[in-house]
Design a protein around this motif. Structure first.
Motif, mmCIF file in Angstrom:
data_model
loop_
_atom_site.group_PDB
_atom_site.id
_atom_site.type_symbol
_atom_site.label_atom_id
_atom_site.label_comp_id
_atom_site.label_asym_id
_atom_site.label_seq_id
_atom_site.Cartn_x
_atom_site.Cartn_y
_atom_site.Cartn_z
ATOM 1 N N LEU A 1 -43.607 12.076 45.831
ATOM 2 C CA LEU A 1 -44.008 12.785 47.053
ATOM 3 C C LEU A 1 -43.402 12.183 48.306
ATOM 4 O O LEU A 1 -43.067 12.913 49.239
ATOM 5 C CB LEU A 1 -45.537 12.796 47.170
ATOM 6 C CG LEU A 1 -46.293 13.645 46.150
ATOM 7 C CD1 LEU A 1 -47.784 13.535 46.380
ATOM 8 C CD2 LEU A 1 -45.869 15.103 46.241
ATOM 9 N N VAL A 2 -43.293 10.852 48.351
ATOM 10 C CA VAL A 2 -42.758 10.237 49.561
ATOM 11 C C VAL A 2 -41.310 10.658 49.800
ATOM 12 O O VAL A 2 -40.842 10.647 50.948
ATOM 13 C CB VAL A 2 -42.876 8.699 49.495
ATOM 14 C CG1 VAL A 2 -44.336 8.280 49.471
ATOM 15 C CG2 VAL A 2 -42.130 8.127 48.288
ATOM 16 N N GLY A 3 -40.604 11.042 48.728
ATOM 17 C CA GLY A 3 -39.229 11.503 48.902
ATOM 18 C C GLY A 3 -39.130 12.785 49.697
ATOM 19 O O GLY A 3 -38.089 13.066 50.306
ATOM 20 N N ILE A 4 -40.202 13.564 49.708
ATOM 21 C CA ILE A 4 -40.182 14.824 50.468
ATOM 22 C C ILE A 4 -40.014 14.560 51.956
ATOM 23 O O ILE A 4 -39.437 15.380 52.684
ATOM 24 C CB ILE A 4 -41.468 15.617 50.174
ATOM 25 C CG1 ILE A 4 -41.487 16.038 48.699
ATOM 26 C CG2 ILE A 4 -41.591 16.839 51.062
ATOM 27 C CD1 ILE A 4 -42.739 16.765 48.285
ATOM 28 N N ALA B 1 -45.524 6.803 54.946
ATOM 29 C CA ALA B 1 -44.097 6.947 54.642
ATOM 30 C C ALA B 1 -43.347 7.549 55.830
ATOM 31 O O ALA B 1 -42.225 7.120 56.147
ATOM 32 C CB ALA B 1 -43.914 7.820 53.399
ATOM 33 N N ILE B 2 -43.952 8.520 56.503
ATOM 34 C CA ILE B 2 -43.315 9.096 57.695
ATOM 35 C C ILE B 2 -43.127 8.034 58.772
ATOM 36 O O ILE B 2 -42.075 7.955 59.425
ATOM 37 C CB ILE B 2 -44.156 10.274 58.222
ATOM 38 C CG1 ILE B 2 -44.151 11.424 57.200
ATOM 39 C CG2 ILE B 2 -43.637 10.760 59.563
ATOM 40 C CD1 ILE B 2 -45.089 12.555 57.576
ATOM 41 N N LEU B 3 -44.150 7.192 58.964
ATOM 42 C CA LEU B 3 -44.054 6.121 59.957
ATOM 43 C C LEU B 3 -42.927 5.152 59.622
ATOM 44 O O LEU B 3 -42.157 4.731 60.501
ATOM 45 C CB LEU B 3 -45.390 5.376 60.049
ATOM 46 C CG LEU B 3 -46.589 6.196 60.551
ATOM 47 C CD1 LEU B 3 -47.856 5.341 60.523
ATOM 48 C CD2 LEU B 3 -46.333 6.725 61.961
ATOM 49 N N PHE B 4 -42.806 4.790 58.333
ATOM 50 C CA PHE B 4 -41.745 3.862 57.946
ATOM 51 C C PHE B 4 -40.374 4.520 58.026
ATOM 52 O O PHE B 4 -39.381 3.852 58.350
ATOM 53 C CB PHE B 4 -41.998 3.325 56.536
ATOM 54 C CG PHE B 4 -42.945 2.166 56.495
ATOM 55 C CD1 PHE B 4 -42.567 0.939 56.993
ATOM 56 C CD2 PHE B 4 -44.211 2.292 55.949
ATOM 57 C CE1 PHE B 4 -43.429 -0.150 56.965
ATOM 58 C CE2 PHE B 4 -45.084 1.219 55.919
ATOM 59 C CZ PHE B 4 -44.695 -0.008 56.428
ATOM 60 N N VAL B 5 -40.296 5.808 57.726
ATOM 61 C CA VAL B 5 -39.020 6.513 57.866
ATOM 62 C C VAL B 5 -38.567 6.499 59.320
ATOM 63 O O VAL B 5 -37.383 6.284 59.636
ATOM 64 C CB VAL B 5 -39.139 7.952 57.326
ATOM 65 C CG1 VAL B 5 -37.938 8.800 57.765
ATOM 66 C CG2 VAL B 5 -39.226 7.947 55.812
ATOM 67 N N LYS B 6 -39.512 6.713 60.232
ATOM 68 C CA LYS B 6 -39.179 6.668 61.658
ATOM 69 C C LYS B 6 -38.820 5.254 62.106
ATOM 70 O O LYS B 6 -37.990 5.068 63.008
ATOM 71 C CB LYS B 6 -40.357 7.179 62.475
ATOM 72 C CG LYS B 6 -40.660 8.659 62.280
ATOM 73 C CD LYS B 6 -39.509 9.527 62.748
ATOM 74 C CE LYS B 6 -39.852 11.009 62.609
ATOM 75 N NZ LYS B 6 -38.709 11.874 63.028
ATOM 76 N N ALA B 7 -39.441 4.252 61.468
ATOM 77 C CA ALA B 7 -39.234 2.869 61.900
ATOM 78 C C ALA B 7 -37.959 2.262 61.325
ATOM 79 O O ALA B 7 -37.186 1.610 62.041
ATOM 80 C CB ALA B 7 -40.439 2.019 61.506
ATOM 81 N N ILE B 8 -37.718 2.449 60.016
ATOM 82 C CA ILE B 8 -36.589 1.767 59.363
ATOM 83 C C ILE B 8 -35.557 2.728 58.799
ATOM 84 O O ILE B 8 -34.581 2.296 58.189
ATOM 85 C CB ILE B 8 -37.092 0.830 58.250
ATOM 86 C CG1 ILE B 8 -37.835 1.617 57.159
ATOM 87 C CG2 ILE B 8 -37.991 -0.240 58.812
ATOM 88 C CD1 ILE B 8 -38.367 0.741 56.034
ATOM 89 N N GLY B 9 -35.762 4.034 58.977
ATOM 90 C CA GLY B 9 -34.776 5.010 58.540
ATOM 91 C C GLY B 9 -35.060 5.581 57.162
ATOM 92 O O GLY B 9 -35.952 5.130 56.443
ATOM 93 N N PHE B 10 -34.255 6.564 56.805
ATOM 94 C CA PHE B 10 -34.412 7.232 55.513
ATOM 95 C C PHE B 10 -33.991 6.298 54.377
ATOM 96 O O PHE B 10 -33.189 5.392 54.563
ATOM 97 C CB PHE B 10 -33.555 8.507 55.471
ATOM 98 C CG PHE B 10 -33.993 9.572 56.424
ATOM 99 C CD1 PHE B 10 -35.003 10.457 56.082
ATOM 100 C CD2 PHE B 10 -33.402 9.680 57.675
ATOM 101 C CE1 PHE B 10 -35.416 11.439 56.958
ATOM 102 C CE2 PHE B 10 -33.798 10.667 58.559
ATOM 103 C CZ PHE B 10 -34.811 11.542 58.205
#
Length: 264
Positions: free
Chosen positions: A213-216, A128-137
């Motif tokens: 949890l991924v929302g954290i 999830a952190i990787l995808f947040v960095k890749a496609i945003g929050f």
């Protein structure tokens, strides 16, 4: 047999295993060493109990005054879990068939199994952190992360279930000159359909928990609301969120249990 011979036999039968004893002592010594390196101690544990009691006292009674914010986060988590489960199952079905070594050649099953292992190797929060960095929050990052987690679990178990099927039915359908798709539809899938549904329901339960949890880490859902409440030291609202999450998981468990029972 004389008494001396009997005593010798008893000594040989219950001789001490010095290798295992030495191994056990080494494990114990390492545990003591690891505890000292990690600063573990009884005093710190007792202090933590007191702090934990004060923290729990601040969570009572739960505050449901901001129920609209709570409901919005819960609905988003449910949507993330459902969408991730559906897409994860859609991808897992063909991948599981291609990974089964009894119906797919090794040059196909090998790479597919390697891909499934990669999906399973990283924790979904890291993904999830990787995808947040890749496609945003936002929710899209959470859905993508849970789709990867679903593939790693469902595709692996589905492939193992396919490998346990009776090949007699497969050979019988093949002997009629049926195509590969017909063999899958009439000989393979009927044998594993109930198990695949069970895997899917379990993954839905898991994604409901994981979506909180991924929302954290900024991937949408009630986890973001929970993390924001922690940062504001709004512990009575934290208690309300945790109660809502527990109620959601229990409800999902009851529903999935009823579905599984109806299929037996």
């Amino acid at each position: 047999m004389s008494d001396t011979a009997l005593r010798g036999t008893a000594r040989r039968a219950f001789a001490p295993d010095w290798g295992m004893r030495i191994f056990g002592l080494l494990i114990l010594a390492y545990l003591v060493y690891a505890a000292t390196q990690l600063d573990l101690g009884l005093g710190r544990f007792v202090t933590g109990l007191g702090e934990g009691a004060r923290f729990l006292a601040r969570m009572v009674p739960p505050n449901f005054a901001r129920w609209e914010l709570l409901l919005e986060g819960m609905i988003e988590s449910i949507q993330i879990a459902v969408l991730a489960t559906v897409f994860g199952i859609l991808f897992s079905l063909p991948l599981g068939l291609l990974a089964a070594r009894n119906i797919a050649p090794w040059w196909v099953s090998g790479p597919v199994r390697a891909f499934i292992a990669v999906c399973r190797s990283l924790h979904y929060v890291i993904v999830a952190i990787l995808f947040v960095k890749a496609i945003g929050f936002g929710a899209l990052a959470g859905i993508c992360a849970l789709v990867i987690a679903s593939i790693g679990f469902v595709a692996k178990l589905f492939a193992e279930a396919v490998e346990e099927i009776s090949m007699k039915q497969v050979e019988a359908v093949r002997s009629t000159g049926a195509s590969t798709m017909a063999v899958l539809l009439y000989a393979v899938l009927p044998q594993v359909a109930s198990r695949f549904v069970g895997f899917s329901l379990y993954q839905l339960d898991s994604n409901l928990r994981n979506s909180t949890l991924v929302g954290i880490v900024g991937a949408g859902g009630i986890g973001g609301t929970l993390f924001a409440a922690f940062k504001r030291f709004d512990y009575d609202f934290v208690s309300a969120i945790l109660i809502a999450i527990i109620a959601l998981i229990l409800l999902a468990e009851i529903v999935s249990g009823r579905i599984r029972a109806s299929m037996r």
